[in-house]
Design a protein around this motif. Structure first.
Motif, PDB file in Angstrom:
ATOM      1  N   VAL A   1       0.812  -1.219   0.000  1.00  0.00           N
ATOM      2  CA  VAL A   1       0.000   0.000   0.000  1.00  0.00           C
ATOM      3  C   VAL A   1       0.844   1.267   0.000  1.00  0.00           C
ATOM      4  CG1 VAL A   1      -2.009  -1.115   1.036  1.00  0.00           C
ATOM      5  CG2 VAL A   1      -0.327   0.002   2.506  1.00  0.00           C
ATOM      6  N   ALA A   2       2.138   1.134   0.170  1.00  0.00           N
ATOM      7  CA  ALA A   2       3.035   2.287   0.129  1.00  0.00           C
ATOM      8  C   ALA A   2       4.046   2.102  -0.992  1.00  0.00           C
ATOM      9  CB  ALA A   2       3.777   2.446   1.464  1.00  0.00           C
ATOM     10  N   ALA A   3       4.336   3.186  -1.649  1.00  0.00           N
ATOM     11  CA  ALA A   3       5.389   3.155  -2.660  1.00  0.00           C
ATOM     12  C   ALA A   3       6.721   2.955  -1.945  1.00  0.00           C
ATOM     13  CB  ALA A   3       5.405   4.455  -3.445  1.00  0.00           C
ATOM     14  N   VAL A   4       7.607   2.239  -2.599  1.00  0.00           N
ATOM     15  CA  VAL A   4       8.907   1.986  -1.983  1.00  0.00           C
ATOM     16  C   VAL A   4      10.001   2.463  -2.935  1.00  0.00           C
ATOM     17  CG1 VAL A   4       9.007  -0.401  -2.798  1.00  0.00           C
ATOM     18  CG2 VAL A   4      10.374   0.272  -0.851  1.00  0.00           C
ATOM     19  N   GLN A   5      10.939   3.202  -2.386  1.00  0.00           N
ATOM     20  CA  GLN A   5      12.051   3.730  -3.168  1.00  0.00           C
ATOM     21  C   GLN A   5      13.114   2.649  -3.333  1.00  0.00           C
ATOM     22  OE1 GLN A   5      12.675   7.298  -3.905  1.00  0.00           O
ATOM     23  NE2 GLN A   5      10.551   7.765  -3.427  1.00  0.00           N
ATOM     24  N   LEU A   6      13.885   2.785  -4.382  1.00  0.00           N
ATOM     25  CA  LEU A   6      14.954   1.837  -4.663  1.00  0.00           C
ATOM     26  C   LEU A   6      15.946   1.725  -3.514  1.00  0.00           C
ATOM     27  CD1 LEU A   6      15.013   0.251  -7.256  1.00  0.00           C
ATOM     28  CD2 LEU A   6      16.761   1.785  -8.106  1.00  0.00           C
ATOM     29  N   ASP A   7      16.269   2.845  -2.887  1.00  0.00           N
ATOM     30  CA  ASP A   7      17.229   2.795  -1.776  1.00  0.00           C
ATOM     31  C   ASP A   7      16.676   2.009  -0.596  1.00  0.00           C
ATOM     32  OD1 ASP A   7      15.452   5.034  -1.214  1.00  0.00           O
ATOM     33  OD2 ASP A   7      16.865   5.630   0.353  1.00  0.00           O
ATOM     34  N   MET A   8      15.364   2.048  -0.386  1.00  0.00           N
ATOM     35  CA  MET A   8      14.763   1.274   0.697  1.00  0.00           C
ATOM     36  C   MET A   8      14.826  -0.214   0.377  1.00  0.00           C
ATOM     37  SD  MET A   8      13.421   1.013   3.684  1.00  0.00           S
ATOM     38  CE  MET A   8      12.973   2.676   4.151  1.00  0.00           C
ATOM     39  N   ILE A   9      14.574  -0.576  -0.875  1.00  0.00           N
ATOM     40  CA  ILE A   9      14.699  -1.982  -1.268  1.00  0.00           C
ATOM     41  C   ILE A   9      16.124  -2.456  -1.023  1.00  0.00           C
ATOM     42  CG2 ILE A   9      14.650  -3.602  -3.209  1.00  0.00           C
ATOM     43  CD1 ILE A   9      12.303  -1.950  -4.323  1.00  0.00           C
ATOM     44  N   ALA A  10      17.085  -1.626  -1.366  1.00  0.00           N
ATOM     45  CA  ALA A  10      18.492  -1.979  -1.150  1.00  0.00           C
ATOM     46  C   ALA A  10      18.801  -2.124   0.334  1.00  0.00           C
ATOM     47  CB  ALA A  10      19.405  -0.933  -1.784  1.00  0.00           C
ATOM     48  N   ARG A  11      18.270  -1.236   1.169  1.00  0.00           N
ATOM     49  CA  ARG A  11      18.526  -1.320   2.617  1.00  0.00           C
ATOM     50  C   ARG A  11      17.887  -2.565   3.217  1.00  0.00           C
ATOM     51  NH1 ARG A  11      16.987   4.628   3.303  1.00  0.00           N
ATOM     52  NH2 ARG A  11      15.372   3.819   4.661  1.00  0.00           N
ATOM     53  N   ILE A  12      16.668  -2.885   2.780  1.00  0.00           N
ATOM     54  CA  ILE A  12      15.998  -4.085   3.288  1.00  0.00           C
ATOM     55  C   ILE A  12      16.761  -5.331   2.847  1.00  0.00           C
ATOM     56  CG2 ILE A  12      13.902  -5.490   3.127  1.00  0.00           C
ATOM     57  CD1 ILE A  12      12.327  -2.803   2.911  1.00  0.00           C
ATOM     58  N   ALA A  13      17.150  -5.380   1.587  1.00  0.00           N
ATOM     59  CA  ALA A  13      17.907  -6.529   1.080  1.00  0.00           C
ATOM     60  C   ALA A  13      19.214  -6.693   1.851  1.00  0.00           C
ATOM     61  CB  ALA A  13      18.187  -6.364  -0.411  1.00  0.00           C
ATOM     62  N   ASP A  14      19.892  -5.594   2.097  1.00  0.00           N
ATOM     63  CA  ASP A  14      21.147  -5.642   2.850  1.00  0.00           C
ATOM     64  C   ASP A  14      20.910  -6.163   4.267  1.00  0.00           C
ATOM     65  OD1 ASP A  14      24.004  -5.095   3.085  1.00  0.00           O
ATOM     66  OD2 ASP A  14      23.404  -3.445   4.405  1.00  0.00           O
ATOM     67  N   ALA A  15      19.865  -5.673   4.917  1.00  0.00           N
ATOM     68  CA  ALA A  15      19.557  -6.100   6.286  1.00  0.00           C
ATOM     69  C   ALA A  15      19.210  -7.586   6.345  1.00  0.00           C
ATOM     70  CB  ALA A  15      18.411  -5.268   6.853  1.00  0.00           C
ATOM     71  N   LEU A  16      18.606  -8.095   5.271  1.00  0.00           N
ATOM     72  CA  LEU A  16      18.214  -9.506   5.229  1.00  0.00           C
ATOM     73  C   LEU A  16      19.273 -10.394   4.573  1.00  0.00           C
ATOM     74  CD1 LEU A  16      14.471  -9.095   4.213  1.00  0.00           C
ATOM     75  CD2 LEU A  16      15.373  -9.622   6.488  1.00  0.00           C
ATOM     76  N   SER A  17      20.355  -9.782   4.111  1.00  0.00           N
ATOM     77  CA  SER A  17      21.448 -10.504   3.434  1.00  0.00           C
ATOM     78  C   SER A  17      20.958 -11.282   2.212  1.00  0.00           C
ATOM     79  CB  SER A  17      22.162 -11.446   4.404  1.00  0.00           C
ATOM     80  OG  SER A  17      22.702 -10.730   5.481  1.00  0.00           O
ATOM     81  N   VAL A  18      20.151 -10.604   1.397  1.00  0.00           N
ATOM     82  CA  VAL A  18      19.661 -11.192   0.151  1.00  0.00           C
ATOM     83  C   VAL A  18      19.887 -10.200  -0.984  1.00  0.00           C
ATOM     84  CG1 VAL A  18      17.904 -12.617   1.283  1.00  0.00           C
ATOM     85  CG2 VAL A  18      17.293 -10.338   0.449  1.00  0.00           C
TER      86      VAL A  18
END
Length: 68
Positions: free
Chosen positions: A31-48
């Motif tokens: 329901v919320a737009a997500v910026q590319l940098d947030m996707i990168a931060r989440i991926a980094d935090a999850l090690s994926v």
């Protein structure tokens, strides 16, 4: 899915990626737009890789991690 697999709460992941739990919840639910940098931060935090978070079949920015 990745967040749940790693036994992380939304609150814990939100803290790791410097956002709020409510914003992370909105991202997960699509329901919320997500910026590319947030996707990168989440991926980094999850090690994926960031692509593992994308759900290209439904158009949701992130795969729903809460239901699986």
């Amino acid at each position: 899915m990745e967040r749940v697999r790693r036994d992380l709460s939304q609150e814990a992941l939100a803290h790791l990626v410097a956002t709020t739990q409510s914003h992370l919840s909105e991202i997960e639910r699509g329901v919320a737009a997500v910026q590319l940098d947030m996707i990168a931060r989440i991926a980094d935090a999850l090690s994926v890789e960031p692509m593992t978070l994308l759900d290209l079949h439904t158009g949701n920015a992130l795969r729903n991690t809460a239901e699986k």
